[in-house]
Write an enzyme that holds these catalytic residues in place. Structure first.
Site, PDB file in Angstrom:
ATOM      1  N   ARG A 130       0.801  -1.225   0.000  1.00  0.00           N
ATOM      2  CA  ARG A 130       0.000   0.000   0.000  1.00  0.00           C
ATOM      3  C   ARG A 130       0.834   1.275   0.000  1.00  0.00           C
ATOM      4  O   ARG A 130       0.268   2.358   0.058  1.00  0.00           O
ATOM      5  CB  ARG A 130      -0.981  -0.031   1.173  1.00  0.00           C
ATOM      6  CG  ARG A 130      -1.959  -1.177   1.044  1.00  0.00           C
ATOM      7  CD  ARG A 130      -3.091  -1.167   2.042  1.00  0.00           C
ATOM      8  NE  ARG A 130      -3.977  -2.273   1.743  1.00  0.00           N
ATOM      9  CZ  ARG A 130      -3.871  -3.501   2.259  1.00  0.00           C
ATOM     10  NH1 ARG A 130      -2.911  -3.758   3.135  1.00  0.00           N
ATOM     11  NH2 ARG A 130      -4.695  -4.460   1.912  1.00  0.00           N
ATOM     12  N   THR A 174       1.908  -5.504   4.568  1.00  0.00           N
ATOM     13  CA  THR A 174       1.355  -4.923   3.348  1.00  0.00           C
ATOM     14  C   THR A 174       1.119  -3.425   3.477  1.00  0.00           C
ATOM     15  O   THR A 174       0.754  -2.775   2.504  1.00  0.00           O
ATOM     16  CB  THR A 174       0.017  -5.597   3.002  1.00  0.00           C
ATOM     17  OG1 THR A 174      -0.884  -5.455   4.108  1.00  0.00           O
ATOM     18  CG2 THR A 174       0.206  -7.076   2.705  1.00  0.00           C
ATOM     19  N   GLU A 192      -5.278 -14.381   9.668  1.00  0.00           N
ATOM     20  CA  GLU A 192      -5.940 -15.623   9.251  1.00  0.00           C
ATOM     21  C   GLU A 192      -5.028 -16.842   9.357  1.00  0.00           C
ATOM     22  O   GLU A 192      -5.439 -17.952   9.021  1.00  0.00           O
ATOM     23  CB  GLU A 192      -6.448 -15.482   7.812  1.00  0.00           C
ATOM     24  CG  GLU A 192      -7.779 -14.756   7.701  1.00  0.00           C
ATOM     25  CD  GLU A 192      -7.725 -13.320   8.200  1.00  0.00           C
ATOM     26  OE1 GLU A 192      -8.610 -12.942   8.994  1.00  0.00           O
ATOM     27  OE2 GLU A 192      -6.819 -12.578   7.797  1.00  0.00           O
ATOM     28  N   TRP A 242      -2.652  -4.138   9.628  1.00  0.00           N
ATOM     29  CA  TRP A 242      -2.276  -4.107   8.216  1.00  0.00           C
ATOM     30  C   TRP A 242      -2.678  -2.818   7.503  1.00  0.00           C
ATOM     31  O   TRP A 242      -2.675  -2.764   6.282  1.00  0.00           O
ATOM     32  CB  TRP A 242      -2.788  -5.332   7.477  1.00  0.00           C
ATOM     33  CG  TRP A 242      -4.217  -5.718   7.693  1.00  0.00           C
ATOM     34  CD1 TRP A 242      -4.724  -6.454   8.728  1.00  0.00           C
ATOM     35  CD2 TRP A 242      -5.318  -5.418   6.839  1.00  0.00           C
ATOM     36  NE1 TRP A 242      -6.078  -6.616   8.558  1.00  0.00           N
ATOM     37  CE2 TRP A 242      -6.474  -5.997   7.410  1.00  0.00           C
ATOM     38  CE3 TRP A 242      -5.447  -4.720   5.633  1.00  0.00           C
ATOM     39  CZ2 TRP A 242      -7.736  -5.906   6.833  1.00  0.00           C
ATOM     40  CZ3 TRP A 242      -6.708  -4.624   5.047  1.00  0.00           C
ATOM     41  CH2 TRP A 242      -7.821  -5.209   5.650  1.00  0.00           C
ATOM     42  N   ASN A 260      -8.998  -8.585  13.464  1.00  0.00           N
ATOM     43  CA  ASN A 260      -9.881  -9.541  14.133  1.00  0.00           C
ATOM     44  C   ASN A 260      -9.109 -10.604  14.906  1.00  0.00           C
ATOM     45  O   ASN A 260      -7.951 -10.890  14.601  1.00  0.00           O
ATOM     46  CB  ASN A 260     -10.772 -10.224  13.103  1.00  0.00           C
ATOM     47  CG  ASN A 260      -9.965 -10.972  12.049  1.00  0.00           C
ATOM     48  OD1 ASN A 260      -9.477 -10.358  11.110  1.00  0.00           O
ATOM     49  ND2 ASN A 260      -9.798 -12.273  12.204  1.00  0.00           N
ATOM     50  N   ASP A 303     -15.395 -11.383  11.790  1.00  0.00           N
ATOM     51  CA  ASP A 303     -14.240 -10.870  11.053  1.00  0.00           C
ATOM     52  C   ASP A 303     -14.372  -9.374  10.790  1.00  0.00           C
ATOM     53  O   ASP A 303     -13.980  -8.868   9.744  1.00  0.00           O
ATOM     54  CB  ASP A 303     -14.069 -11.631   9.736  1.00  0.00           C
ATOM     55  CG  ASP A 303     -12.720 -11.386   9.069  1.00  0.00           C
ATOM     56  OD1 ASP A 303     -11.834 -10.780   9.711  1.00  0.00           O
ATOM     57  OD2 ASP A 303     -12.543 -11.783   7.910  1.00  0.00           O
TER      58      ASP A 303
END
Length: 550
Positions: A130, A174, A192, A242, A260, A303
């Site tokens: 990003r 990221t 995750e 992130w 999450n 989430d």
């Protein structure tokens, strides 16, 4: 793995060496709003308002915008980078981990640095990046194999590289780093995969880690009691970071949104509130010490990670004596106003259809109304909004965000076994229409292959003083684009159906539209070179730069 710098010899041969940039000092970053011809940090300024004071492009002439140049990335990944612009030079990334310097007026490349990530890299949701941060004449980039790299801004040559975490265990990065004083602040993705999330600060000169704040407290630390299973759930509880945080120099606090808990959709495996997942944390930038936190979604079933951008504004209010506010359009469907000095909850209102909670109590805690198993929960798994940047205009005093409306999911929890490096999600979010795919999703092209029964998109303007919606601009599809507002009361954004829009920021009226043809998935920016204002927005796999006709 190899890293490559391309363009140094070619630039010399063609006599197009990049001009030496001025030093981007901490003082310049503090005063970034005073030099709107540049875009010095990910969200424009430390307050993260995504607002520009440039005035050449106005409602009266916005219809005269035309395409000036295009940068086509050598990647088919989603184009999510926000460029930096420093004194006529644009610095940006292309997925997964290539940094470039371009002439901000013409798009002509000066250099290209390519980092080839380890084969162990396994980001859950796209091999994306990003953007960059800059301090002095050094650029800083995170990588999907969890490294932090410093580059010379003039040549693109690497200065140092530090391994931050183990990509084989699911750690990735990221986000664009945040520079505060002499430190580069970063966070790790990988929720995750059952990581234990953290935020870390590294010395800008050496890359050495200065401090680390774990987003899941260990035994004996405040908040550990909110992981009430009595076992090891906290060790692999996710709470990733992130997206880039914000900073308030007047109180010397930096604010970061936390993702999450894991497993994502089976909260029975992690009883308790699961701090500091789904929270905003306020940290001392010198030490990483936690000053306060506010949790949006305790023991998150859905989430609804709270990694969204903390937007800092100064508005008079009867509830916050300082008038120093934090505005937050949360993935859980509620719009929050907090006191950013103390973390006190001021108000919260739903901005999309919400049925997982009937409202918020006086402390801001959700009054939960879980839906029966097999029923549709609103908003769905991608949330009422997500990672795409909102905006605040000091002129209109309104907060703007991209929303996914009337969008739900059927959540089906399942037992999950933690295995290092494997996904750890605890179930699935299914489509609300029997037999249909789980659409819309966070990754998709520019063809809408579902009906509005599965959701629609809109740009929404919210009044922070009341929480009420002031206007709404409907789009034919959900959007992954951020929002930019200007001192001439324009709003720029993009959509999945291939358009770039300019709206009236006060009314939502459509004033101009162009069709680059690709999905919008970054935050538009504006800058100026030689007195001419430009608007840059991502579409598909490239960056499209518009300016007024000569």
């Amino acid at each position: 793995m190899r890293s490559i710098v391309i363009g140094a010899s070619l630039a010399a041969a063609l006599s197009i060496a990049a001009p030496a940039p001025a030093q981007v000092t901490f003082e310049r970053l503090l005063g970034a709003a005073a030099e709107p011809h540049n875009w010095l940090t990910y969200s424009g300024t430390y307050a993260s308002q995504r607002y520009t004071a440039l005035t050449e492009i106005r409602p009266s002439n916005v219809a005269d915008l035309e395409l000036k140049w295009v940068f086509q990335a050598q990647s088919l990944e989603s184009f999510e980078t926000t460029p930096l612009v420093v004194d006529g030079v644009m610095y940006l990334t292309e997925a997964p981990n290539t940094a470039l310097a371009l002439d901000a007026r013409t798009g002509r490349p000066f250099w290209r640095y390519q980092h080839n990530p380890s084969a162990d890299a396994r980001p859950c949701c796209g091999r994306v990046n990003r953007g960059l941060a800059m301090l002095g004449q050094t650029l800083f980039m995170t990588t999907i194999d969890a490294k932090l790299i410093a580059l010379d801004a003039v040549t693109g040559q690497p200065l140092w590289q530090k391994s931050v975490a183990d990509p084989a265990a699911g750690y990735a990065m990221t986000l664009a780093p945040l520079v505060v004083k002499d430190k580069i602040i970063i966070g790790v993705a990988g929720g995750e995969y059952g990581i234990r999330g953290f935020i870390a600060a590294h010395d800008a000169a050496t890359g050495e880690e200065a401090w680390r704040f774990y987003t899941i407290p260990a035994p004996g630390e405040p908040g550990h009691e909110t992981w009430a299973d009595g076992g090891d759930a906290w060790k692999y509880g996710g709470a990733a970071v992130w997206l880039t945080g914000s900073y308030d120099p007047t109180v010397d606090l930096t604010y970061w949104g936390i993702g999450n808990p894991g497993p994502d959709w089976n909260p029975a495996q992690r009883p308790g509130d699961n701090l500091y997942s789904d929270s905003v944390v306020a940290l001392d930038p010198d030490t990483g010490e936690l000053k306060w936190h506010f949790q949006f979604t305790p023991n998150d079933d859905y989430d609804y990670d709270a990694v969204q951008i903390p937007v800092l504004v100064d508005l008079p209010t009867t509830s916050a004596s300082s008038g120093k506010l934090m505005l937050w359009g949360n993935r859980n469907g509620f719009f929050y106003v907090l006191d950013r000095v103390t973390g006190e909850f001021i108000r919260g209102n739903p901005f999309v259809s919400v049925n997982w909670a009937s409202g918020l109590d006086e402390s801001g805690r959700p009054i939960e109304t879980p839906q029966p198993l097999g029923s549709v929960t609103f908003p769905g798994v991608q949330g009422g909004t997500n990672w795409y940047s909102p905006s605040f205009s000091p002129r209109t005093a309104l907060f703007y965000l991209s929303a996914w409306e009337n969008y739900g999911s059927v959540f089906r929890p399942a037992e999950a076994e933690y295995v290092p490096g494997r996904t750890f999600v605890g179930g699935i979010p299914a489509s609300p229409l029997a037999g249909a795919n789980n659409l819309p999703g966070i990754r998709r092209g520019n063809i809408n292959n579902w009906t509005e029964a599965l959701g629609n998109g809109a740009i929404i303007a919210l009044d922070p003083r009341t929480g009420e919606q002031r206007w709404r601009f409907a789009t034919t599809d959900v959007s992954g684009s951020g929002v930019l507002t200007t001192a001439t009361d324009l709003l720029f954004t993009a959509s999945r159906d291939g358009y770039v829009y300019a709206l009236d920021a006060r009314t939502g009226e459509l004033l101009w539209r162009a069709s680059p043809g690709g999905q919008g998935a970054n935050g538009p920016i504006s800058y100026a070179v030689g007195g001419k204002q430009y608007v840059a927005v991502g579409s598909g796999n490239g960056l499209f730069v518009f300016g007024l006709r000569d």
